[in-house]
Write a protein that holds these residues in place. Structure first.
Motif, short mmCIF file in Angstrom:
data_model
loop_
_atom_site.label_atom_id
_atom_site.label_comp_id
_atom_site.label_asym_id
_atom_site.label_seq_id
_atom_site.Cartn_x
_atom_site.Cartn_y
_atom_site.Cartn_z
N ARG A 162 0.83 -1.20 0.00
CA ARG A 162 0.00 0.00 0.00
C ARG A 162 0.87 1.26 0.00
NH1 ARG A 162 -4.15 -1.46 5.00
NH2 ARG A 162 -4.07 -3.74 4.80
N GLY A 163 0.21 2.41 0.04
CA GLY A 163 0.93 3.67 0.12
C GLY A 163 1.61 4.02 -1.19
N ALA A 164 2.92 4.31 -1.11
CA ALA A 164 3.67 4.71 -2.31
C ALA A 164 5.02 4.01 -2.33
CB ALA A 164 3.84 6.22 -2.34
N PRO A 165 5.04 2.70 -2.58
CA PRO A 165 6.32 1.98 -2.63
C PRO A 165 7.23 2.54 -3.70
CG PRO A 165 4.52 0.65 -3.56
CD PRO A 165 3.89 1.83 -2.91
N SER A 166 8.54 2.52 -3.43
CA SER A 166 9.53 3.04 -4.37
C SER A 166 10.70 2.09 -4.46
CB SER A 166 10.03 4.42 -3.92
OG SER A 166 8.98 5.36 -3.88
N GLY A 167 11.45 2.22 -5.55
CA GLY A 167 12.67 1.45 -5.69
C GLY A 167 12.47 0.00 -6.11
N HIS A 168 11.25 -0.40 -6.38
CA HIS A 168 10.99 -1.78 -6.79
C HIS A 168 11.33 -1.96 -8.27
CE1 HIS A 168 7.40 0.76 -7.13
NE2 HIS A 168 7.10 0.08 -8.22
N VAL A 169 11.44 -3.19 -8.70
CA VAL A 169 11.69 -3.53 -10.09
C VAL A 169 10.40 -4.12 -10.67
CG1 VAL A 169 13.00 -4.96 -11.70
CG2 VAL A 169 14.14 -3.92 -9.73
N VAL A 170 9.94 -3.58 -11.78
CA VAL A 170 8.73 -4.06 -12.44
C VAL A 170 9.11 -5.10 -13.47
CG1 VAL A 170 6.76 -3.44 -13.88
CG2 VAL A 170 7.49 -1.89 -12.04
N ASN A 171 8.69 -6.34 -13.22
CA ASN A 171 9.03 -7.42 -14.13
C ASN A 171 7.94 -7.60 -15.19
OD1 ASN A 171 8.72 -10.76 -14.54
ND2 ASN A 171 10.76 -9.90 -14.79
N ILE A 172 8.34 -7.66 -16.45
CA ILE A 172 7.40 -7.90 -17.55
C ILE A 172 7.30 -9.41 -17.73
CG2 ILE A 172 6.85 -7.41 -19.96
CD1 ILE A 172 8.97 -5.12 -19.75
N ARG A 173 6.17 -9.95 -17.36
CA ARG A 173 5.97 -11.41 -17.39
C ARG A 173 5.59 -11.92 -18.77
NH1 ARG A 173 1.53 -14.51 -16.74
NH2 ARG A 173 0.23 -12.74 -16.17
N GLU A 174 4.86 -11.08 -19.52
CA GLU A 174 4.35 -11.50 -20.82
C GLU A 174 4.10 -10.25 -21.66
OE1 GLU A 174 0.38 -13.83 -22.61
OE2 GLU A 174 0.75 -13.77 -20.43
N VAL A 175 4.19 -10.39 -22.96
CA VAL A 175 3.90 -9.28 -23.86
C VAL A 175 2.93 -9.76 -24.93
CG1 VAL A 175 5.95 -9.76 -25.26
CG2 VAL A 175 4.90 -7.51 -25.37
N ARG A 176 1.92 -8.94 -25.24
CA ARG A 176 0.90 -9.30 -26.22
C ARG A 176 0.73 -8.16 -27.23
NH1 ARG A 176 -4.05 -11.52 -22.35
NH2 ARG A 176 -2.85 -13.13 -21.24
N LEU A 177 0.51 -8.53 -28.47
CA LEU A 177 0.25 -7.56 -29.52
C LEU A 177 -1.25 -7.36 -29.68
CD1 LEU A 177 0.91 -5.87 -32.08
CD2 LEU A 177 0.99 -8.04 -33.34
N ALA A 178 -1.71 -6.11 -29.59
CA ALA A 178 -3.09 -5.77 -29.91
C ALA A 178 -3.03 -4.88 -31.16
CB ALA A 178 -3.75 -5.04 -28.74
N ALA A 179 -2.89 -5.52 -32.32
CA ALA A 179 -2.63 -4.80 -33.56
C ALA A 179 -3.84 -3.99 -34.01
CB ALA A 179 -2.20 -5.76 -34.66
N GLY A 180 -5.05 -4.46 -33.71
CA GLY A 180 -6.25 -3.71 -34.07
C GLY A 180 -6.42 -2.48 -33.19
N ALA A 181 -6.19 -2.65 -31.90
CA ALA A 181 -6.27 -1.51 -30.97
C ALA A 181 -5.06 -0.61 -31.10
CB ALA A 181 -6.38 -2.02 -29.53
N GLN A 182 -4.00 -1.12 -31.69
CA GLN A 182 -2.75 -0.38 -31.94
C GLN A 182 -2.02 -0.03 -30.65
OE1 GLN A 182 -3.63 2.93 -34.56
NE2 GLN A 182 -4.41 1.62 -36.18
N PHE A 183 -1.87 -1.02 -29.79
CA PHE A 183 -0.98 -0.87 -28.65
C PHE A 183 -0.39 -2.23 -28.28
CE2 PHE A 183 -5.32 -0.64 -26.52
CZ PHE A 183 -5.31 -1.89 -25.93
N ILE A 184 0.70 -2.18 -27.49
CA ILE A 184 1.38 -3.39 -27.03
C ILE A 184 1.08 -3.56 -25.55
CG2 ILE A 184 3.60 -4.55 -26.74
CD1 ILE A 184 2.87 -4.06 -29.67
N VAL A 185 0.55 -4.71 -25.18
CA VAL A 185 0.21 -4.98 -23.78
C VAL A 185 1.42 -5.60 -23.08
CG1 VAL A 185 -1.34 -6.17 -22.20
CG2 VAL A 185 -2.20 -5.36 -24.40
#
Length: 555
Positions: A499-522
């Motif tokens: 909770r609150g405002a954690p800092s200094g953490h590492v955000v791990n990208i577990r998976e990546v998906r293409l949304a070519a119709g919506a035109q963004f990368i998840v």
């Protein structure tokens, strides 16, 4: 005290034609659904193109908590308040999903005396938009399996079909299924699953499309699977996008309803706020801007998820430029972020409040310095809030240069948010330094890193070799797309318990998906559920229809 539905059912709504007339919309431009809701024709919307735009106001919130924040309620209350002080305002909201309605989160029509009506219709079937989106999604799914059954000319690798079926209901039994059992006549058995409708890429496309032609083009670009050599297979190769667009043609027109105080509201679309961009349709927002001096809209979840996607995806793609932002919080929610137990949130606790203020400070900093928007904090007042808590919060935030306003719209409607409305009008006249968190020319990796370090307070991002390879491959053809982060809404980190405002953490990208119709990368960070389950005691258990035909128990 009356429930939300009792307050809504006691209201006397205007005929929708009268609400439309107040915006200058002629009867000929309306497709009525009964007396109190209607769609606005796309041809009429096209006729508004040369009108100047009004001011766009974004309502966002602190990181969500079990205590609730009241973002939609504040959006409605502010819209009513702006009209109350003599401004011409329109409200733009997302449509509710039946999953949360029958589950535990509830609907999305506001609350108390700051609601949009007809509340029952909006929270249930409404005008059938979600049904149309589900049908379009499932048509593509049926066409894929049919294509494979009849020879598989495109060479689908059945292990790499990425398109799932959808249903607008929380049903954990459908998360993982085996399809096409029963012999040769039923196709080739394979592992499959269902998502909830709001998680469908069709929903994201629907809310970003600017016309029928744009809609059809985006639908054709959907990547629904891959061949054995991992070449993408598009919906247009199945010749499905035209029929999908035909199913969505009528739904694409925005829905017009009203608030309890008869302010006009456009409610249209509703993509998932963590797997997609979590905003109402571009068509509805742009239409409202042509008809009003002030348009009040919201973005899903907190300002780290919803507001960032509103800025970097919706505004970037649609050419929108918000004039000001409202950050919604409750004293209860801030105490929760300060470590208070959820059962003790009704008790005065200045220490927990002081600790929890770190969450709101991070969001204010992001809005002002990373989105470049003038900002006001709206405290959604509750009866148990004490004067000491309110004064403490206002004092602690004084150094940030934003006004903190106690808003009583839940209990008093528009007049309870008049001070907030006046401050929003003032902020809209201030010079804006609106900006994106990253540039189109940045790499996908750098876009994700900018979001994580600037907005989430992380020190870095990470991914295993496989995911890094996928990102590198996507960079070649889709590197100019914005990034849509899928992560928990409850924390700045990927751990919902922080909770609150954690800092200094590492955000791990577990998976990546293409949304070519919506035109963004998840970019999926942490565990994200695209088919929720029902709680032990679902809200559906309390919903019923009385002898008089009125729905009861709907909040």
């Amino acid at each position: 005290m009356k429930s939300d539905i009792e307050i809504a059912q006691a209201a006397t709504p205007h005929l929708i034609s009268k609400v439309a007339a107040g915006l200058g919309i002629p009867d000929s431009a309306l497709e009525p659904f009964g007396r109190t809701k209607a769609k606005i024709s796309l041809s009429y919307i096209d006729s508004l193109a040369n009108r100047p735009d009004g001011k766009l106001i974004l309502v966002t919130a602190i990181s969500p908590t079990p205590a609730g924040e009241g973002k939609t309620t504040t959006t409605v209350g502010l819209g009513d308040a702006l009209n109350h002080i003599g401004k011409r305002a329109v409200i733009c909201l997302r449509e509710p999903s039946l999953g949360p309605v029958f589950g535990m989160k509830g609907g999305a029509a506001g609350g108390g005396h700051a609601q949009v009506i007809p509340m029952e219709d909006i929270n249930l079937h409404f005008t059938g938009d979600f049904n149309a989106i589900a049908l379009a999604n499932n048509l593509l799914a049926a066409m894929i399996d049919n294509h494979i059954h009849h020879g598989n000319e495109l060479g689908f690798d059945v292990r790499r079909i990425t398109w799932k079926r959808v249903i607008d209901m929380n049903d954990r039994a459908l998360r993982e299924i085996t399809a096409s059992l029963g012999g040769p006549g039923n196709g080739f058995p394979r592992q499959d699953g269902f998502d909830i409708v709001v998680a469908s890429e069709v929903m994201a496309i629907f809310c970003l499309a600017t016309s029928i032609n744009d809609l059809k083009d985006r639908l054709g670009n959907i990547v629904c699977g891959y061949s054995r050599d991992q070449a993408p297979i598009l919906a247009r190769q199945l010749r499905t996008h035209g029929a999908m667009a035909a199913l969505l043609k009528d739904a694409l027109a925005p829905n017009l309803v009203q608030t309890l105080e008869h302010s006009p509201a456009l409610i249209h679309g509703g993509p998932f706020a963590n797997i997609a961009h979590g905003c109402n349709s571009v068509l509805a927002t742009k239409t409202a801007l042509k008809m009003a001096d002030y348009v009040v809209t919201e973005a899903g979840f907190g300002a780290d998820l919803g507001a960032e996607k509103f800025v970097d995806i919706k505004c970037r793609k649609a050419g929108l430029k918000p004039a000001a932002a409202v950050l919604v919080a409750t004293i209860r929610a801030l105490k929760f972020h300060g470590g208070a137990d959820v059962k003790a949130l009704g008790q005065e606790d200045l220490l927990a409040l002081e600790k929890g203020i770190a969450n709101i400070e991070r969001h204010v900093d992001n809005i002002k310095n990373h989105y470049g928007l003038p900002c006001v904090v709206a405290i959604n007042h509750r009866t148990e809030d004490t004067a000491a808590e309110v004064n403490s919060l206002m004092g602690k935030l004084a150094h940030m240069g934003v006004k903190v306003i106690l808003a009583r719209h839940w209990a008093e409607g528009g007049k309870g948010a008049e001070e907030l409305a006046h401050e929003v009008v003032r902020l809209c006249e201030e010079p804006s330094t609106f900006k994106f968190v990253y540039q189109d020319s940045d790499t996908l990796w750098d876009k994700m890193k900018a979001i994580a370090t600037k907005i989430y307070g992380a020190s870095d991002i990470s991914a295993d070799a496989k995911v890094r390879g996928q990102i590198k491959t996507l960079q070649e053809s889709y590197g100019h797309y914005p990034v849509c982060v899928a992560k928990t809404q409850y924390s700045f980190s990927t751990d919902p318990t922080l909770r609150g405002a954690p800092s200094g953490h590492v955000v791990n990208i577990r998976e990546v998906r293409l949304a070519a119709g919506a035109q963004f990368i998840v970019m999926i960070c942490g565990d994200i559920m695209t088919m929720p389950g029902l709680p032990k005691v679902p809200s559906a258990c309390a919903i019923d229809v009385g002898h008089d035909g009125k729905i009861v128990g709907l909040f």
